[in-house]
Design an enzyme around this catalytic site. Structure first.
Site, PDB file in Angstrom:
ATOM      1  N   ASN A  23       0.740  -1.131  -0.024  1.00 18.83           N
ATOM      2  CA  ASN A  23      -0.004  -0.168   0.170  1.00 18.83           C
ATOM      3  C   ASN A  23       1.037   1.146  -0.092  1.00 18.83           C
ATOM      4  OD1 ASN A  23      -2.710  -1.260   0.126  1.00 18.83           O
ATOM      5  ND2 ASN A  23      -2.152  -1.854   2.301  1.00 18.83           N
ATOM      6  N   VAL A  28       1.555   2.434   8.014  1.00 21.20           N
ATOM      7  CA  VAL A  28       2.783   2.563   8.527  1.00 21.20           C
ATOM      8  C   VAL A  28       3.716   3.340   7.371  1.00 21.20           C
ATOM      9  CG1 VAL A  28       4.589   1.532   9.676  1.00 21.20           C
ATOM     10  CG2 VAL A  28       2.383   0.645   9.944  1.00 21.20           C
ATOM     11  N   HIS A  34       6.537  -1.373   3.095  1.00 22.83           N
ATOM     12  CA  HIS A  34       6.154  -2.843   3.534  1.00 22.83           C
ATOM     13  C   HIS A  34       5.561  -3.811   2.425  1.00 22.83           C
ATOM     14  CE1 HIS A  34       3.357  -0.447   5.241  1.00 22.83           C
ATOM     15  NE2 HIS A  34       2.256  -1.309   5.242  1.00 22.83           N
ATOM     16  N   HIS A  42       3.103  -6.746   1.962  1.00 18.29           N
ATOM     17  CA  HIS A  42       2.426  -7.951   2.816  1.00 18.29           C
ATOM     18  C   HIS A  42       2.494  -9.068   1.931  1.00 18.29           C
ATOM     19  CE1 HIS A  42      -0.160  -4.975   5.213  1.00 18.29           C
ATOM     20  NE2 HIS A  42       0.175  -4.019   4.199  1.00 18.29           N
TER      21      HIS A  42
HETATM   22  P1  AMP Z   1      -0.698  -0.847   5.801  1.00 20.08           P
HETATM   23  O1  AMP Z   1      -2.064  -0.466   5.721  1.00 20.08           O
HETATM   24  O2  AMP Z   1      -0.193  -1.392   4.525  1.00 20.08           O
HETATM   25  O3  AMP Z   1       0.327   0.302   6.213  1.00 20.08           O
HETATM   26  O4  AMP Z   1      -0.351  -1.955   6.882  1.00 20.08           O
HETATM   27  C1  AMP Z   1       0.258  -1.831   8.059  1.00 20.08           C
HETATM   28  C2  AMP Z   1       0.238  -3.397   8.630  1.00 20.08           C
HETATM   29  O5  AMP Z   1       1.207  -3.246   9.833  1.00 20.08           O
HETATM   30  C3  AMP Z   1      -1.280  -3.612   9.297  1.00 20.08           C
HETATM   31  O6  AMP Z   1      -1.629  -4.799   8.421  1.00 20.08           O
HETATM   32  C4  AMP Z   1      -0.942  -3.675  10.729  1.00 20.08           C
HETATM   33  O7  AMP Z   1      -1.620  -4.841  11.247  1.00 20.08           O
HETATM   34  C5  AMP Z   1       0.686  -4.114  10.577  1.00 20.08           C
HETATM   35  N1  AMP Z   1       1.100  -3.497  12.020  1.00 20.08           N
HETATM   36  C6  AMP Z   1       1.174  -2.484  12.767  1.00 20.08           C
HETATM   37  N2  AMP Z   1       1.868  -2.421  13.717  1.00 20.08           N
HETATM   38  C7  AMP Z   1       2.454  -3.619  13.826  1.00 20.08           C
HETATM   39  C8  AMP Z   1       3.488  -4.463  14.705  1.00 20.08           C
HETATM   40  N3  AMP Z   1       3.906  -3.769  15.849  1.00 20.08           N
HETATM   41  N4  AMP Z   1       3.838  -5.569  14.355  1.00 20.08           N
HETATM   42  C9  AMP Z   1       3.271  -6.108  13.430  1.00 20.08           C
HETATM   43  N5  AMP Z   1       2.390  -5.655  12.417  1.00 20.08           N
HETATM   44  C10 AMP Z   1       2.136  -4.490  12.725  1.00 20.08           C
END
Ligand code: AMP
Length: 125
Positions: free
Chosen positions: A91, A100, A104, A106
């Site tokens: 994303n 975040v 990253h 997924h």
């Molecule tokens: P996005 O919406 O693509 O930015 O996804 C962020 C992802 O980070 C989400 O699927 C969250 O569940 C995951 N996330 C947030 N904090 C953590 C964490 N401390 N450890 C593992 N995953 C996380």
């Protein structure tokens, strides 16, 4: 967008917050998503200050780009997802609801994952 060095994945990379690690090498860290959306849901992050794919591919050195992409493939293989199939997704920005601000990817797997995107209620693209 400027990189926020206090985002949660930067803290994980610095070891300030724990993660459930799957794979790590010189270029990348892979760990289980804290709120899984599939039986297997793992995140792979590059070891560098990049907000998004556009930022990463414009600014990162070629060896980091190659190492990161290899880590995504290696992680999927280690998770046993290659034979059954899996999905990768990154994303970026508001339309994609990026939460975040550290790049990253997924990795989703472990079941038939359905259509690539949920259709608008009206059916329009
Ligand atoms: P996005 O919406 O693509 O930015 O996804 C962020 C992802 O980070 C989400 O699927 C969250 O569940 C995951 N996330 C947030 N904090 C953590 C964490 N401390 N450890 C593992 N995953 C996380």
């Amino acid at each position: 967008m400027a990189y926020d060095k206090n985002n949660i994945f930067a803290k994980i990379l610095r070891g300030e917050i724990p993660c459930n690690k799957v794979y790590e090498d010189e270029w990348a860290l892979a760990f289980h998503d804290i709120n899984p959306q599939a039986p297997t849901h793992v995140l792979v992050i590059p070891k560098g200050p990049y907000v998004s794919m556009a930022d990463f591919t414009a600014e990162a050195p070629a060896d980091l780009i190659a190492g990161f992409m290899r880590a995504v493939g290696k992680t999927a293989e280690m998770l046993g997802l290659v034979d059954g199939g899996y999905r990768t997704l990154a994303n970026a920005g508001d339309n994609a609801h990026q939460e975040v601000p550290h790049l990253h990817i997924h990795i989703f797997g472990g079941k038939a994952l359905g259509p690539m995107l949920i259709k608008d209620w009206s059916g329009k693209l």
